[in-house]
Design an enzyme around this catalytic site. Structure first.
Site, PDB file in Angstrom:
ATOM      1  N   TYR A 141       0.737  -1.200   0.030  1.00  0.00           N
ATOM      2  CA  TYR A 141      -0.139   0.023   0.035  1.00  0.00           C
ATOM      3  C   TYR A 141       0.890   1.403   0.112  1.00  0.00           C
ATOM      4  O   TYR A 141       0.285   2.210  -0.294  1.00  0.00           O
ATOM      5  CB  TYR A 141      -0.896   0.140   1.287  1.00  0.00           C
ATOM      6  CG  TYR A 141      -2.029  -1.008   1.212  1.00  0.00           C
ATOM      7  CD1 TYR A 141      -2.076  -2.080   0.091  1.00  0.00           C
ATOM      8  CD2 TYR A 141      -3.008  -1.002   2.114  1.00  0.00           C
ATOM      9  CE1 TYR A 141      -3.148  -2.967   0.050  1.00  0.00           C
ATOM     10  CE2 TYR A 141      -3.875  -2.157   2.212  1.00  0.00           C
ATOM     11  CZ  TYR A 141      -4.015  -3.043   1.191  1.00  0.00           C
ATOM     12  OH  TYR A 141      -5.020  -3.985   1.151  1.00  0.00           O
ATOM     13  N   LYS A 189       3.383 -15.502   3.017  1.00  0.00           N
ATOM     14  CA  LYS A 189       3.319 -16.397   1.828  1.00  0.00           C
ATOM     15  C   LYS A 189       4.819 -16.467   1.359  1.00  0.00           C
ATOM     16  O   LYS A 189       5.370 -16.408   0.223  1.00  0.00           O
ATOM     17  CB  LYS A 189       2.836 -15.557   0.528  1.00  0.00           C
ATOM     18  CG  LYS A 189       2.250 -16.113  -0.579  1.00  0.00           C
ATOM     19  CD  LYS A 189       1.313 -17.142  -0.720  1.00  0.00           C
ATOM     20  CE  LYS A 189       0.998 -17.857  -1.994  1.00  0.00           C
ATOM     21  NZ  LYS A 189       0.210 -19.107  -1.777  1.00  0.00           N
ATOM     22  N   ASP A 221      -3.056 -18.454   1.920  1.00  0.00           N
ATOM     23  CA  ASP A 221      -4.443 -19.123   1.271  1.00  0.00           C
ATOM     24  C   ASP A 221      -4.827 -19.972   2.467  1.00  0.00           C
ATOM     25  O   ASP A 221      -6.113 -20.168   2.460  1.00  0.00           O
ATOM     26  CB  ASP A 221      -3.713 -19.848  -0.116  1.00  0.00           C
ATOM     27  CG  ASP A 221      -2.379 -20.131  -0.023  1.00  0.00           C
ATOM     28  OD1 ASP A 221      -1.699 -20.031   0.969  1.00  0.00           O
ATOM     29  OD2 ASP A 221      -2.118 -21.222  -0.890  1.00  0.00           O
ATOM     30  N   ASP A 245      -5.410  -6.750   5.956  1.00  0.00           N
ATOM     31  CA  ASP A 245      -6.659  -6.273   5.406  1.00  0.00           C
ATOM     32  C   ASP A 245      -7.591  -7.086   4.858  1.00  0.00           C
ATOM     33  O   ASP A 245      -8.754  -7.065   5.380  1.00  0.00           O
ATOM     34  CB  ASP A 245      -5.979  -5.303   4.272  1.00  0.00           C
ATOM     35  CG  ASP A 245      -7.302  -4.300   3.854  1.00  0.00           C
ATOM     36  OD1 ASP A 245      -8.157  -4.150   4.705  1.00  0.00           O
ATOM     37  OD2 ASP A 245      -7.020  -3.453   2.865  1.00  0.00           O
ATOM     38  N   ASP A 249     -11.160  -8.319   7.201  1.00  0.00           N
ATOM     39  CA  ASP A 249     -12.448  -8.459   6.618  1.00  0.00           C
ATOM     40  C   ASP A 249     -13.338  -9.798   6.829  1.00  0.00           C
ATOM     41  O   ASP A 249     -14.386  -9.809   7.094  1.00  0.00           O
ATOM     42  CB  ASP A 249     -12.546  -7.552   5.361  1.00  0.00           C
ATOM     43  CG  ASP A 249     -12.701  -6.168   5.546  1.00  0.00           C
ATOM     44  OD1 ASP A 249     -12.331  -5.399   6.535  1.00  0.00           O
ATOM     45  OD2 ASP A 249     -13.082  -5.471   4.552  1.00  0.00           O
TER      46      ASP A 249
END
Ligand code: NAD
Length: 368
Positions: A141, A189, A221, A245, A249
């Site tokens: 970001y 990851k 994942d 993030d 959610d």
């Protein structure tokens, strides 16, 4: 204890839910003989309308000298066509950056009276209690370059972290795990990304400083899948910005309503910004029907993480639970039974459920 609290109601339902949190904090002040001094400032669309910028200098100055900041929400259709660098969300990113807040804490607690309103089966979500610790100021970001190239035919974003940035957030994860059940899940990851391999390296190094905490590494994942198939296996999750993030959610559906979720954004010295996870909900603004509990639980996090008031924070959380157990809820919570109340009445019900009732002694001051 005397504390200066900056309130940034922002847009949409922000003002209404902030009133609810303020009433609850005033009651806490009375019960525990604290003095909370509130100052209200503008941010987001409200600040654009009043000052022509989503983050006025005065707001930044006030937040920088406060003990903690409470924020409602920013944004709404009224400002959708404003140029990107002046959008309401810029105010939020700007204040997080200005305060140097690098750790985002999102607890996901399954209140037993709400489990059936989760889209997941009751036996999966019942008893789940997770804290997601997300890095907030680095990664994709914020990395540069982030741009279109070749006349718009290719694109690049940059995922960049320094070792120090990873170390400080991983430490927050270990600290949180130590204070809870002693188990930390680090999500990365590492089978693909070099940044994740460095992340994993740092976690393994830090683990030596926290022998009482057990560590598990999980690929993002797999973490996304396990969050909805077996959420109770998690206690504290620590992860980088983008993964955090998305996972936070995803985890929000476990509790049944967006309106219930609090969050904290912290730096090392305890100063923090506390806000509900939901947005400004413009579709229900001004109707006194918004759920104030995400904001009220954010205020509880402020007491715990910025002021060291564990007992007071726990009292709010207990009173919220009792209010829900008593059947009182706002319209967004699908309780099937009980009584629907408005935003301010919901806050009042929480106050009524405090164990001691010395709220008339409240020492409170408010300034605009
Ligand atoms: P939203 O979270 O505002 O609303 C999504 C849905 O949840 C709506 O139906 C809304 O009515 C409901 N809802 C949200 N909070 C609720 C509450 N406390 N009580 C009851 N119902 C609630 O998300 P959105 O509609 O995608 O975004 C609306 C605006 O908020 C946009 O401008 C967006 O950019 C902004 N936003 C701000 C933040 C923030 O300030 N941190 C976060 C997300 C979105």
């Amino acid at each position: 204890m005397r504390k200066q609290i900056i309130m940034l109601p922002g847009d949409g339902v922000g003002q209404e839910i902030m009133e609810g949190a303020k009433a609850v904090l005033n009651a806490v002040a009375g019960e525990y003989h604290h003095e909370f001094v509130f100052h209200e400032h503008a941010i987001g669309g409200d600040a654009i309308d009043r000052y022509g910028t989503p983050l006025p200098e005065e707001t930044v100055k006030a937040c920088n000298s406060a003990d903690a900041v409470l924020l409602g929400a920013v944004g709404g259709p009224k400002w959708d066509d404003v140029e990107p660098r002046k959008r309401p969300e810029r105010g939020l990113l700007g204040i997080r950056k200005s305060l140097g807040l690098f750790a985002n804490l999102r607890p996901v607690t399954g209140f037993s009276s709400l489990v059936h309103s989760s889209p997941l089966k009751t036996e999966i979500v019942d008893g789940c209690d997770i804290l997601i610790v997300r890095e907030l100021t680095g990664g994709l970001y914020f990395g540069t370059p982030s741009e279109r190239r070749d006349e718009g035919n290719s694109v690049v974003d940059t995922l960049q972290y320094t070792r120090a940035e990873i170390e400080r957030i991983v430490e927050k994860g270990f600290e949180a795990a130590r204070m809870r059940s002693g188990h930390l899940t680090s999500v990365d990851k590492a089978n693909v990304l070099e940044s994740s391999r460095m992340w994993r390296e740092v976690v393994n190094e830090k683990a030596k400083d926290y022998p009482e905490v057990t560590v598990e590494h999980l690929l993002v994942d797999a973490a996304a899948m396990k969050l909805i198939t077996n959420p109770r296996q998690f206690d504290v999750i620590v992860t980088e910005n983008l993964f955090g993030d998305i996972l936070s959610d995803e985890a929000s559906v476990l509790t049944g309503s967006l309106g219930m979720l609090p969050s904290a954004s912290l730096r090392t010295d305890g100063v923090g910004l506390y806000e509900p996870v939901h947005g400004s909900a413009p579709d229900i603004a001004g109707q006194d029907i918004a759920n104030p509990l995400g904001m009220i639980l954010s205020a509880a996090m402020m007491l715990r993480h910025s002021f060291g008031m564990e007992e007071e924070a726990a009292e709010i959380e207990r009173a919220v639970n009792e209010t829900l157990e008593g059947g009182f809820h706002t319209v967004d919570l699908d309780l099937k039974k009980g009584k629907i109340v408005g935003t301010q009445d919901m806050a009042e019900k929480v106050i009524e459920n405090f164990s001691t009732k010395s709220i008339s002694n409240a020492i409170c001051s408010s300034y605009m």
